[in-house]
Design an enzyme around this catalytic site. Structure first.
Site, mmCIF file in Angstrom:
data_model
loop_
_atom_site.group_PDB
_atom_site.id
_atom_site.type_symbol
_atom_site.label_atom_id
_atom_site.label_comp_id
_atom_site.label_asym_id
_atom_site.label_seq_id
_atom_site.Cartn_x
_atom_site.Cartn_y
_atom_site.Cartn_z
ATOM 1 N N CYS A 170 -6.427 1.014 2.825
ATOM 2 C CA CYS A 170 -7.393 2.118 2.814
ATOM 3 C C CYS A 170 -7.297 3.002 1.577
ATOM 4 C CB CYS A 170 -7.217 2.964 4.067
ATOM 5 S SG CYS A 170 -7.731 2.125 5.557
ATOM 6 N N GLU B 33 0.856 -1.183 0.000
ATOM 7 C CA GLU B 33 0.000 0.000 0.000
ATOM 8 C C GLU B 33 0.894 1.235 0.000
ATOM 9 O OE1 GLU B 33 -2.710 0.466 3.328
ATOM 10 O OE2 GLU B 33 -3.788 2.023 2.227
ATOM 11 N N ASN C 200 -12.107 -3.120 0.576
ATOM 12 C CA ASN C 200 -11.005 -3.374 1.513
ATOM 13 C C ASN C 200 -11.583 -3.712 2.876
ATOM 14 O OD1 ASN C 200 -8.383 -3.371 2.733
ATOM 15 N ND2 ASN C 200 -8.767 -1.290 3.420
ATOM 16 N N GLU C 201 -11.531 -2.782 3.805
ATOM 17 C CA GLU C 201 -12.111 -3.031 5.138
ATOM 18 C C GLU C 201 -13.515 -2.466 5.143
ATOM 19 O OE1 GLU C 201 -9.400 -1.324 7.957
ATOM 20 O OE2 GLU C 201 -8.253 -3.171 8.104
HETATM 21 O O1 AHR Z 1 -2.077 -1.493 6.692
HETATM 22 C C1 AHR Z 1 -2.509 -0.247 7.116
HETATM 23 C C2 AHR Z 1 -4.013 -0.110 7.087
HETATM 24 O O2 AHR Z 1 -4.583 -0.981 7.999
HETATM 25 C C3 AHR Z 1 -4.670 -0.471 5.796
HETATM 26 O O3 AHR Z 1 -4.674 0.571 4.912
HETATM 27 C C4 AHR Z 1 -6.065 -0.813 6.215
HETATM 28 O O4 AHR Z 1 -6.662 -1.748 5.363
HETATM 29 C C5 AHR Z 1 -5.913 -1.266 7.630
HETATM 30 O O5 AHR Z 1 -6.776 -0.576 8.463
#
Ligand code: AHR
Length: 647
Positions: A230, A34, A367-368
């Protein structure tokens, strides 16, 4: 004198070497990338210039202009229209120019060659004009700040790309790039100013920083998840990661705000943007180069739910308006796998230098995410992908936490919708890791599988990459290995962090502008990946899995057979404070066998590798002989060991 605390009784680890268990999938251990902690711009992406297209909202952020200049917005690249006009200052004793600070400075290596390029034009009809390009060491006490210099003659009234190479005679950790209008020139327009080290990973165009990409290759990952995290969602829908903006000529890839710019009040980086220079083509190319299956994660039409809530509102896309988002997924499959003669996205891939398909097999959607809005939005994505591309395997989310209300709500929804894998995230403390060795032992063996897509041990009061955190991860991973029929993929997260630019830690690999180092967690990942094996072997202590349970004295263990090296591989983790006697019982083997013993140990579990001491903690290997069926061994306290026994 060194006092070694040693348990009196040996723990008998029984490995049935002739009973073949579940296969270890090739995707079992992978990487999660990321653009957080300046992992892409300023990190893996080798570009040294920050705000190279003058498109940051503050157009001169990262630049120090001097003399006479104008910011203009009718440049040659429609998505990045701004550029700088350098003008004669009116006096021969006053220069005009501009200096870029890079990302926390620019790292120059002694003897390193650097490729400078700029799009430029002479806006007047006065023939040739010229630019002076300088690599500088602004903080030097020496006579001259510039350590290397070159001239570029701009002869054209039309925009053109000009290039020159510069050789750095010195190592500079915090260099800069200066561009000066030659004193006899009236005006020059400059746009997309770029500086790359000549030496990049695999000598690629628009390439990656060599030490960082090689660190990934050395992990031999089976799966490569990108671009987040994120950043996939964005703080707003507008700032979500849009892969279509990240392909095609770099000059015309539009800027996106980075979700991590000023997310945390204790680590703010208002100059953190995504140039998309490292875009989806580059991600797919890297996946292929390092031998990992690509796993892109795409927005499900929900912006970050931490920021915007999990209820329907104008921050999220309504189901009936999702089609452009679904098209992003369908078109991505074509970009990766399609025929360039019939599909426009596949054509872009071919034009970028990769006519052959990338052979994409997996896509994550969301994602989340959590709440009812997630399954509602996900459903039409799954239906449409299944209809057109039935062989693509889809990954859904179980939210940000490894348990609780949302997790419990999402798993059944994911099964109902019929995704192939569910992404689980766990950033948890030591206690959680110690208690979770059996996490997957009782998961259903039917249907949807697990992708442990983001995890790391965040020590209580110790959120850094100390040895003990890595040891907890090693212990937990025996449970992944033992359940490789349920957990098909796993990726530690995050991957990279700039020592000055991080927002989140721990992370697997740290770097500054010149060097990098691998953390203890990196080594744990690497030990698993390089000793992944082909299939599980049953390993028990008194008939039970070895997972730090009562009576097991903090031991965790798992075993595999590796067809390539014809070896039984046993992983043992001692998380306790005493050395333990082990009796390895190798059922099905006889006689003496040559073996390799890999030991990863720290006397001080709070210790960590650093830029100054990058190799303070690293696994060590030694040869040994193992007698079968029984061999006594001693595993020190705070130790991860791997026995690789040739059959
Ligand atoms: O890995 C850091 C963050 O942790 C990522 O962006 C997210 O998916 C999680 O909350």
């Amino acid at each position: 004198m060194n006092v070694v605390l040693l348990s009196a009784q040996a723990h008998r680890l029984e490995v049935n070497t002739s009973k073949r268990g579940a296969a270890i999938p090739s995707t079992m251990y992978g990487i999660f990338f990321e653009d957080i902690n300046f992992a892409a711009d300023g990190g893996l992406y080798a570009e040294l210039v920050k705000n190279r297209s003058f498109e940051f909202p503050d157009h001169l952020m990262g630049w120090k202009p001097f003399g006479s200049y104008e910011l203009r917005d009718d440049g040659p690249f429609s998505n990045n229209p701004h550029y700088l006009r350098l003008l004669f200052s009116g006096r021969n004793d006053k220069y005009t120019g501009v200096e870029n600070e890079g990302f926390f400075g620019m790292g120059y290596q002694k003897g390193g060659e650097y490729k400078f390029s700029v799009w430029a034009r002479n806006p007047n009809d006065d023939g040739e004009v010229s630019l002076i390009v300088q690599l500088c060491n602004p903080a030097t006490m020496g006579e001259r700040q510039q350590i290397a210099e070159a001239n570029i003659i701009i002869s054209d009234k039309e925009w053109r790309k000009y290039e020159v190479e510069l050789l750095s005679p010195a190592t500079v950790a915090k260099g800069s790039l200066r561009i000066v209008l030659a004193p006899d020139s009236k005006a020059i327009d400059i746009e997309h100013v770029s500086l790359f080290p000549k030496e990049v990973y695999r000598n690629d165009e628009n390439g990656l920083r060599k030490d960082l990409a090689e660190a990934l290759e050395q992990l031999r990952p089976g799966i490569f998840r990108f671009p987040g995290g994120c950043v996939v969602e964005g703080n707003t829908l507008e700032t979500r990661y849009q892969w279509k903006n990240s392909v095609g000529p770099v000059e015309n890839r539009p800027l996106n705000e980075n979700r991590w710019n000023y997310t945390f009040d204790h680590r703010m980086f208002p100059d953190y943007f995504q140039s998309y220079g490292l875009g989806f083509f580059e991600y797919f190319r890297l996946a292929e180069q390092i031998g990992a299956e690509p796993l892109p994660i795409i927005s499900v039409g929900l912006s970050c739910e931490f920021a915007n809530g999990a209820q329907r509102c104008d921050k999220h896309v309504e189901v009936e308006h999702l089609q452009p988002y679904i098209d992003d997924v369908l078109d991505l499959i074509e970009f990766a796998n399609g025929d360039p003669s019939t599909n426009r996205w596949a054509k872009i891939r071919a034009e970028m230098g990769h006519p052959a398909p990338f052979n994409l097999k997996y896509i994550g959607i969301g994602n989340e995410q959590w709440g009812d809005i997630y399954p509602e939005n996900l459903k039409p994505f799954v239906e449409q992908v299944r209809k057109r591309y039935p062989s693509i395997r889809l990954v859904g989310s179980s939210g940000p936490y490894p348990d609780g209300k949302d997790f419990d709500h999402l798993w059944p929804s994911m099964r109902k919708i019929g995704v192939d894998l569910v992404d689980e995230h766990f950033y948890r403390n030591e206690d959680w890791f110690l208690k979770s060795g059996n996490r997957y032992d009782n998961y259903s063996r039917k249907g949807t599988k697990v992708f442990a897509g983001e995890y790391a041990c965040h020590g209580t009061g110790k959120k850094w990459n100390h040895f003990n955190a890595a040891l907890m991860e090693a212990a937990f991973m025996t449970g992944l290995e033992r359940n490789s029929d349920v957990v098909l993929m796993s990726t530690y997260a995050p991957l990279f962090a700039h020592v000055e630019g991080w927002q989140w830690r721990p992370d697997a690999i740290w770097f500054d502008n010149l060097t990098s180092f691998k953390t203890c967690s990196y080594y744990v990942q690497q030990l698993y990946s390089l000793n992944k094996g082909s299939y599980q072997l049953p390993l028990t202590m008194e008939g039970k899995p070895v997972a730090g349970n009562v009576g097991q004295d903090g031991l965790f263990a798992s075993a595999v057979f590796d067809k390539e090296s014809n070896s039984v591989i046993i992983k043992v983790v001692n998380t306790g404070k005493e050395a333990q006697r082990l009796m390895l019982n190798l059922k099905g083997m006889k006689g003496t066998h040559s073996a390799e013993l890999i030991t990863f140990h720290a006397d001080a579990p709070d210790g960590e590798n650093t830029i100054e001491q990058p190799l303070k903690y690293a696994p060590k290997s030694e040869k040994m002989e193992v007698s079968a069926p029984e061999q006594e061994c001693i595993i020190p306290a705070n130790t991860f060991q791997i026995y690789k026994i040739r059959e």
